[in-house]
Scaffold this motif. Structure first.
Motif, short mmCIF file in Angstrom:
data_model
loop_
_atom_site.label_atom_id
_atom_site.label_comp_id
_atom_site.label_asym_id
_atom_site.label_seq_id
_atom_site.Cartn_x
_atom_site.Cartn_y
_atom_site.Cartn_z
N GLY A 28 -6.27 -0.79 -1.56
CA GLY A 28 -7.27 -1.35 -2.47
C GLY A 28 -8.16 -0.32 -3.15
O GLY A 28 -9.24 -0.66 -3.66
N LYS A 31 -5.57 2.05 -7.39
CA LYS A 31 -4.47 2.83 -8.00
C LYS A 31 -3.74 2.01 -9.07
O LYS A 31 -3.51 2.51 -10.18
CB LYS A 31 -3.48 3.26 -6.90
N THR A 32 -3.36 0.78 -8.73
CA THR A 32 -2.61 -0.05 -9.68
C THR A 32 -3.43 -0.29 -10.95
O THR A 32 -2.92 -0.16 -12.07
CB THR A 32 -2.28 -1.41 -9.02
N GLU A 54 5.64 3.23 -5.46
CA GLU A 54 6.38 3.36 -4.20
C GLU A 54 5.65 2.60 -3.09
O GLU A 54 4.42 2.51 -3.14
CB GLU A 54 6.51 4.84 -3.82
N ARG A 65 11.33 -1.69 0.48
CA ARG A 65 9.90 -2.06 0.49
C ARG A 65 9.69 -3.36 1.28
O ARG A 65 8.82 -3.44 2.14
CB ARG A 65 9.41 -2.23 -0.95
N LEU A 69 7.39 -3.33 4.59
CA LEU A 69 6.08 -3.99 4.53
C LEU A 69 6.06 -5.29 5.33
O LEU A 69 4.99 -5.76 5.72
CB LEU A 69 5.64 -4.24 3.09
N ARG A 111 1.53 5.93 -5.56
CA ARG A 111 1.93 6.50 -4.27
C ARG A 111 3.22 7.31 -4.41
O ARG A 111 4.11 6.97 -5.17
CB ARG A 111 2.14 5.44 -3.18
N SER A 115 1.66 9.81 0.50
CA SER A 115 1.50 8.60 1.34
C SER A 115 2.32 8.74 2.62
O SER A 115 1.87 8.34 3.69
CB SER A 115 1.91 7.35 0.57
N ALA A 161 -8.79 -5.29 -1.39
CA ALA A 161 -7.39 -5.74 -1.28
C ALA A 161 -7.35 -7.17 -0.75
O ALA A 161 -6.56 -8.00 -1.22
CB ALA A 161 -6.61 -4.81 -0.36
N ARG A 164 -8.39 -9.65 -3.45
CA ARG A 164 -7.34 -9.83 -4.45
C ARG A 164 -6.26 -10.79 -3.94
O ARG A 164 -5.71 -11.57 -4.68
CB ARG A 164 -6.72 -8.46 -4.79
N PHE A 174 0.83 -2.45 6.99
CA PHE A 174 -0.13 -1.37 7.11
C PHE A 174 -1.57 -1.86 6.95
O PHE A 174 -2.47 -1.40 7.65
CB PHE A 174 0.18 -0.26 6.09
N GLN A 207 -17.04 3.96 -7.83
CA GLN A 207 -17.66 3.66 -9.11
C GLN A 207 -17.08 2.36 -9.67
O GLN A 207 -16.02 1.90 -9.26
CB GLN A 207 -17.35 4.76 -10.12
N VAL A 212 -14.44 4.79 -13.22
CA VAL A 212 -13.27 5.41 -12.56
C VAL A 212 -12.24 5.79 -13.64
O VAL A 212 -11.68 6.89 -13.62
CB VAL A 212 -12.63 4.46 -11.52
N1 T5A Z 1 3.23 3.47 2.43
C1 T5A Z 1 3.66 3.76 1.17
C2 T5A Z 1 3.55 4.29 3.52
O1 T5A Z 1 3.17 3.99 4.65
N2 T5A Z 1 4.30 5.41 3.29
C3 T5A Z 1 4.77 5.75 2.06
O2 T5A Z 1 5.45 6.77 1.90
C4 T5A Z 1 4.44 4.89 0.94
C5 T5A Z 1 4.92 5.22 -0.44
C6 T5A Z 1 2.30 -0.03 0.10
C7 T5A Z 1 2.05 0.28 1.55
O3 T5A Z 1 3.05 1.17 2.00
C8 T5A Z 1 2.43 2.26 2.65
C9 T5A Z 1 1.05 2.34 2.07
C10 T5A Z 1 0.71 0.91 1.78
O4 T5A Z 1 0.13 0.35 2.94
P1 T5A Z 1 1.16 -1.72 -1.53
O5 T5A Z 1 1.15 -3.21 -1.52
O6 T5A Z 1 1.91 -1.05 -2.63
O7 T5A Z 1 1.71 -1.25 -0.14
O8 T5A Z 1 -0.34 -1.28 -1.36
P2 T5A Z 1 -1.25 -0.21 -2.04
O9 T5A Z 1 -0.47 0.92 -2.62
O10 T5A Z 1 -2.31 0.15 -1.07
O11 T5A Z 1 -1.84 -0.99 -3.25
P3 T5A Z 1 -3.00 -2.01 -3.32
O12 T5A Z 1 -2.50 -2.96 -4.36
O13 T5A Z 1 -3.43 -2.57 -2.02
O14 T5A Z 1 -4.21 -1.18 -3.83
P4 T5A Z 1 -4.50 -0.41 -5.18
O15 T5A Z 1 -3.32 -0.44 -6.09
O16 T5A Z 1 -5.05 0.89 -4.81
O17 T5A Z 1 -5.68 -1.29 -5.79
P5 T5A Z 1 -5.71 -2.32 -7.02
O18 T5A Z 1 -5.77 -1.59 -8.27
O19 T5A Z 1 -4.63 -3.31 -6.81
O20 T5A Z 1 -7.13 -2.96 -6.79
C11 T5A Z 1 -7.40 -3.78 -5.67
C12 T5A Z 1 -8.46 -4.83 -6.09
O21 T5A Z 1 -9.68 -4.17 -6.37
C13 T5A Z 1 -10.10 -4.41 -7.72
C14 T5A Z 1 -8.86 -4.88 -8.46
O22 T5A Z 1 -9.19 -5.75 -9.54
C15 T5A Z 1 -8.08 -5.61 -7.37
O23 T5A Z 1 -8.54 -6.92 -7.23
N3 T5A Z 1 -10.65 -3.17 -8.23
C16 T5A Z 1 -11.96 -2.89 -8.24
N4 T5A Z 1 -13.04 -3.60 -7.84
C17 T5A Z 1 -14.26 -2.98 -7.97
N5 T5A Z 1 -14.43 -1.72 -8.50
C18 T5A Z 1 -13.38 -1.00 -8.93
N6 T5A Z 1 -13.57 0.24 -9.42
C19 T5A Z 1 -12.08 -1.59 -8.80
N7 T5A Z 1 -10.83 -1.13 -9.09
C20 T5A Z 1 -9.97 -2.10 -8.73
#
Ligand code: T5A
Length: 236
Positions: A28, A31-32, A54, A65, A69, A111, A115, A161, A164, A174, A207, A212
């Motif tokens: 969370g 990144k996305t 990834e 994946r 997961l 990622r 990661s 996260a 969302r 994880f 931020q 950001v």
């Molecule tokens: N993994 C992955 C490993 O263990 N080993 C590896 O080698 C690799 C590649 C992937 C999982 O796999 C693990 C790590 C992870 O646990 P995933 O579903 O792809 O799982 O999870 P993440 O990569 O963690 O992605 P997330 O979707 O959880 O998080 P993001 O992409 O970092 O966040 P995002 O952009 O989706 O934002 C989350 C929420 O916050 C809001 C957004 O609108 C959204 O609702 N938000 C904000 N809110 C307030 N202020 C801000 N500045 C904000 N920015 C976004």
């Protein structure tokens, strides 16, 4: 083997070479969200941008994946999980990342190897030498030019996260782990950033979203000026 793509120090020095940018950080961290924003900005400059993630990015990697997961591989141990992530990465590099870089695109990847270093490595106590051998075998010459580490307290990232998900799905393999482990992962990413300052930039992800995005774009333009210039040239 194909001739190596030199992506580290000679960024953009040859027209045919692309730029490989990875986004890393905890759950969370945003990144996305930030990849989508940076991709929009770069496309508006006329750049060829490929956004990917990834684990995943290809049908084969997406299948891995789902397996990882879901937690189905958890009992096999951390090193086996590292091999599964590596297998997904091998396919992703071959089918998506390498072809895009060879045609000169900017690849933005949610990622990558950091990661694995953190989730299966630094934060777990598993065999670092083994992980390094696997990493080198899979990556070969494909190394990020720039890694943006989105940093914020683990508690806040997990809350974002979870909000969302809106209770539509359970936390994944994880996400469900302890806050202490997520904090250890945060420290793992910061340790990598400190040890590779030429590649990594830490972004304050606490931020608000627009701020950001400005930090991300500033880091991108500062670290990859040739890339920004190439986009500007393309639009002029
Ligand atoms: N993994 C992955 C490993 O263990 N080993 C590896 O080698 C690799 C590649 C992937 C999982 O796999 C693990 C790590 C992870 O646990 P995933 O579903 O792809 O799982 O999870 P993440 O990569 O963690 O992605 P997330 O979707 O959880 O998080 P993001 O992409 O970092 O966040 P995002 O952009 O989706 O934002 C989350 C929420 O916050 C809001 C957004 O609108 C959204 O609702 N938000 C904000 N809110 C307030 N202020 C801000 N500045 C904000 N920015 C976004």
């Amino acid at each position: 083997m194909d001739s190596p793509i030199v992506i580290n120090e000679e960024q953009g020095s040859a027209e045919s070479r692309g730029w490989f940018v990875t986004f890393e950080g905890g759950e969370g961290a945003g990144k996305t969200t930030q990849i989508a924003r940076l991709a929009r900005t770069l496309r508006s400059r006329g750049c060829d941008v490929v956004s990917t993630r990834e684990p995943g990015g290809t049908p084969g990697a997406d299948a891995i994946r789902s397996l990882v997961l879901s937690g189905a591989a958890e009992d096999l141990g951390t090193e086996t999980e590292a091999i599964l992530f590596a297998a997904a990465r091998l396919d992703h590099i071959a089918l998506v990342i390498r072809p895009a870089l060879e045609r000169g695109a900017i690849v933005l990847c949610d990622r990558f190897h950091d990661s694995t270093r953190v989730y299966q490595g630094l934060a777990t106590g598993s065999d670092q030498e083994f992980l390094k051998i696997v990493e080198d075998a899979v990556l070969e010459d494909i190394r990020p030019s720039l890694t943006l580490m989105l940093d914020l307290p683990a508690e806040i990232g997990l809350a974002r996260a979870s909000a969302r998900r809106q209770n539509a799905a359970l936390p994944d393999r994880f996400e469900k782990e302890t806050l202490a482990l997520h904090e250890a992962r945060r420290q793992g990413f910061l340790t990598i950033a400190r040890s590779e300052p030429d590649r990594c930039v830490v972004i304050d992800a606490l931020q608000e979203e627009d701020a950001v995005a400005r930090s991300v774009l500033d880091a991108f333009d500062l670290r990859l000026p040739g890339c920004a210039r190439k986009g500007a040239d393309a639009t002029s």
